[in-house]
Motif scaffolding. Structure first.
Motif, short mmCIF file in Angstrom:
data_model
loop_
_atom_site.label_atom_id
_atom_site.label_comp_id
_atom_site.label_asym_id
_atom_site.label_seq_id
_atom_site.Cartn_x
_atom_site.Cartn_y
_atom_site.Cartn_z
N PRO A 104 0.81 -1.23 0.00
CA PRO A 104 0.00 0.00 0.00
C PRO A 104 0.84 1.27 0.00
O PRO A 104 0.53 2.20 -0.75
CB PRO A 104 -0.81 -0.10 1.30
CG PRO A 104 -0.51 -1.39 1.93
CD PRO A 104 0.52 -2.11 1.13
N LEU A 105 1.90 1.28 0.78
CA LEU A 105 2.77 2.47 0.81
C LEU A 105 3.38 2.75 -0.55
O LEU A 105 3.44 3.88 -1.00
CB LEU A 105 3.90 2.25 1.82
CG LEU A 105 3.62 2.54 3.28
CD1 LEU A 105 4.87 2.25 4.09
CD2 LEU A 105 3.23 4.00 3.44
N MET A 106 3.81 1.67 -1.21
CA MET A 106 4.47 1.84 -2.51
C MET A 106 3.47 2.32 -3.56
O MET A 106 3.77 3.19 -4.36
CB MET A 106 5.13 0.52 -2.94
CG MET A 106 6.28 0.13 -2.03
SD MET A 106 6.99 -1.48 -2.43
CE MET A 106 7.86 -1.11 -3.95
N ALA A 150 11.29 6.76 -4.74
CA ALA A 150 10.82 7.08 -3.39
C ALA A 150 10.00 5.91 -2.84
O ALA A 150 10.13 5.54 -1.67
CB ALA A 150 9.99 8.35 -3.41
N ALA A 151 9.17 5.32 -3.69
CA ALA A 151 8.35 4.19 -3.28
C ALA A 151 9.22 2.99 -2.90
O ALA A 151 8.96 2.30 -1.92
CB ALA A 151 7.39 3.80 -4.40
N LEU A 152 10.29 2.77 -3.67
CA LEU A 152 11.21 1.68 -3.38
C LEU A 152 11.84 1.86 -1.99
O LEU A 152 11.89 0.94 -1.19
CB LEU A 152 12.32 1.64 -4.42
CG LEU A 152 12.14 0.73 -5.63
CD1 LEU A 152 13.34 0.84 -6.55
CD2 LEU A 152 11.97 -0.72 -5.18
N LEU A 212 13.54 7.52 5.19
CA LEU A 212 12.52 8.58 5.12
C LEU A 212 13.08 9.85 4.49
O LEU A 212 12.45 10.46 3.63
CB LEU A 212 11.99 8.89 6.53
CG LEU A 212 10.92 7.94 7.05
CD1 LEU A 212 10.56 8.30 8.48
CD2 LEU A 212 9.68 7.99 6.17
N ILE A 213 14.29 10.22 4.93
CA ILE A 213 14.89 11.45 4.40
C ILE A 213 15.16 11.28 2.90
O ILE A 213 14.85 12.16 2.10
CB ILE A 213 16.19 11.77 5.16
CG1 ILE A 213 15.84 12.21 6.59
CG2 ILE A 213 16.99 12.86 4.44
CD1 ILE A 213 17.03 12.30 7.52
N LEU A 214 15.68 10.13 2.53
CA LEU A 214 15.97 9.87 1.11
C LEU A 214 14.70 9.93 0.28
O LEU A 214 14.67 10.56 -0.79
CB LEU A 214 16.65 8.51 0.97
CG LEU A 214 17.09 8.11 -0.44
CD1 LEU A 214 18.05 9.13 -1.02
CD2 LEU A 214 17.73 6.72 -0.42
N SER A 215 13.63 9.31 0.74
CA SER A 215 12.41 9.28 -0.07
C SER A 215 11.78 10.66 -0.15
O SER A 215 11.28 11.08 -1.19
CB SER A 215 11.42 8.24 0.47
OG SER A 215 10.70 8.77 1.55
N GLU A 216 11.85 11.41 0.95
CA GLU A 216 11.32 12.78 0.93
C GLU A 216 12.09 13.64 -0.07
O GLU A 216 11.52 14.40 -0.85
CB GLU A 216 11.42 13.37 2.34
CG GLU A 216 10.79 14.74 2.52
CD GLU A 216 9.29 14.75 2.25
OE1 GLU A 216 8.76 15.81 1.93
OE2 GLU A 216 8.65 13.67 2.33
N TRP A 217 13.42 13.46 -0.08
CA TRP A 217 14.27 14.20 -1.01
C TRP A 217 13.91 13.86 -2.46
O TRP A 217 13.81 14.73 -3.31
CB TRP A 217 15.73 13.86 -0.72
CG TRP A 217 16.70 14.55 -1.62
CD1 TRP A 217 17.08 15.86 -1.57
CD2 TRP A 217 17.40 13.98 -2.73
NE1 TRP A 217 17.99 16.13 -2.58
CE2 TRP A 217 18.19 14.99 -3.30
CE3 TRP A 217 17.44 12.68 -3.29
CZ2 TRP A 217 19.02 14.78 -4.40
CZ3 TRP A 217 18.26 12.47 -4.39
CH2 TRP A 217 19.03 13.50 -4.93
N LEU A 218 13.65 12.58 -2.70
CA LEU A 218 13.29 12.16 -4.06
C LEU A 218 11.96 12.77 -4.48
O LEU A 218 11.80 13.23 -5.61
CB LEU A 218 13.21 10.63 -4.13
CG LEU A 218 14.54 9.89 -4.12
CD1 LEU A 218 14.35 8.42 -3.84
CD2 LEU A 218 15.25 10.08 -5.46
#
Lengths: 231, 206
Positions: A104-106, A150-152, A212-218
């Protein structure tokens, strides 16, 4: 910092999480694409099913997996007779549970980025001679890529943290299904293993925060790239 | 090469209808905002399906009589109002997008020729977001020309530019009309623009 045993736990967790998100990625992308782009009867039902693992008690998800993939379950029996494989009490089963929980998150992360693609770029590509598939591969997919990454990352972090469904479905077997959270849980049950629990917990916090930081950055990158050339 | 258009399309409350034959040179589709001029171009490009009618370029039927060619098979160059350059590709790969997809026999301009014609040779390694409005519009025109089109569609290509840039791009459009001899369907609501550029005028709406 970590003992060899603890590194083994970390390595197993990374393997389970990595395999889980890579295996579920095509499914998640297809679902995100369909939910973002098409209106059809049953769409709400699919949307609901995709999101179910997010709200269901994880122990229920694990139990449903057990029913489906157990030796007598419909999928388990089929896997056993056709491929001679079982995911029961194996690390592959832990990866399966993690994948279902991460789905679901992805889907949510990718769906947002697909909805954010300006479809007029695809129209422009078509007038330049691109068929639907070529336009998808050269325009839509690259524009959705930051969201996919980001989903990954997000799915990977979620997979590493999976506990309830995993312990219900494939139990807590050292070296096979004992990932980080299960190891921390086990350590907390044993007198004198608090130090190990603390080290693994700190490692978990660092890993999750980095993800979290990486996905937010993406995600921010996607929006930055899109802010121009709209009208 | 004559472009024969006779289409109608219902969009919500409105019905967009037009019937005309555009000859060589620049045919201006002129009319107030909201008259459906852009929708008309989209129908010619294959991005919007007419309810009925036909669209032909010379002997080639793009739409009508059971034929509905997809956009990629129409050999039309489309310059959009906002340029619509692909943000994830540099100028060079934007320019070559349609060129690489066209059959060799369809191409009638090389990258170097297009870059020289439009004065954009120095921009090839830039990203679209770093271009000014006028530069972006030149690149968009180059991308459409390099696709090897039989006609060019232009949807208010000057509307996002300041007065000085407008003059520059109008000069480019005149050279496409006169030097390259490419038929152009040109949408505008600006009288002065139309007076300067058009060889033929088609009123849309009212």
């Amino acid at each position: 910092m970590l003992s060899p045993e603890e590194w083994g736990i970390v390595a197993l967790s990374l393997k389970v999480g990595g395999v889980a998100v890579l295996a579920i990625l095509p499914v998640a992308f297809a679902l995100a694409w369909v939910l973002a782009r098409y209106r059809f009867p049953g769409r709400l039902l699919i949307d609901g099913l995709v999101h179910l693992p997010l709200v269901l008690p994880p122990v229920v998800t694990g139990w449903l997996l057990l029913i489906a993939f157990g030796p007598l379950g419909p999928v388990g029996r089929w896997l056993e007779s056709w491929f001679g494989v079982t995911v029961m009490f194996r690390w592959t089963g832990a990866a399966l549970a993690a994948a279902i929980m991460a789905l679901p998150l992805m889907v949510r992360a990718m769906r947002l980025s697909i909805e954010g693609i300006d479809r007029r770029y695809e129209g422009a590509a078509r007038t330049l001679g691109a068929g639907r598939w070529h336009a998808f591969w050269t325009i839509s997919l690259p524009l959705a890529l930051p969201g996919v990454l980001a989903a990954l990352v997000l799915g990977f972090a979620r997979s590493i943290g999976e506990f309830g469904a995993t312990i219900t479905f494939v139990s807590n077997i050292p070296g096979e299904t004992r990932t980080l959270p299960l190891a921390i849980y086990s350590a907390l049950q044993v007198p004198g293993a608090e130090a190990m629990a603390t080290r693994l917990a700190l490692f978990s916090v660092a890993l999750s925060l980095a993800a979290l930081i990486l996905s937010e950055w993406l995600v921010r990158r996607t929006h930055a790239g899109r802010a121009r050339h709209g009208d | 090469m004559a472009i024969e258009i006779d289409v109608a399309k219902r969009l919500g409350e409105r019905t967009i209808a037009a019937a005309f034959t555009a000859g060589p040179g620049l045919t201006a589709l002129f009319g107030p905002s909201g008259a459906g001029k852009t929708s008309l171009l989209n129908m010619v490009a294959g991005l919007l399906r007419p309810d009925r009618g036909h669209i032909r370029i010379g002997e080639r039927t793009l739409f009508g009589g059971g034929i509905d060619l997809p956009p990629e098979a129409r050999r039309i160059g489309y310059v959009f109002q906002d340029g619509r350059l692909f943000p994830h590709r540099r100028v060079r790969t934007n320019l070559l997008y349609g060129h690489d997809l066209a059959a060799p026999a369809e191409r009638w301009m090389t990258l170097d020729e297009a870059a020289a014609f439009l004065g954009i040779a120095h921009l090839l390694d830039r990203w679209p977001r770093s271009l000014s409005g006028g530069e972006a519009q030149r690149v968009a025109i180059g991308r459409a020309l390099l696709r090897g089109p039989e006609i060019l569609l232009m949807d208010e290509p000057l509307s996002s530019l300041d007065a000085a840039r407008r003059g520059d791009i109008m000069a480019v459009i005149e050279r496409i009309r006169d030097e390259l001899g490419l038929p152009i369907l040109y949408v505008s609501h600006d009288r002065a623009e139309v007076d300067r550029l058009a060889t033929q005028l088609v009123e849309i709406g009212e």
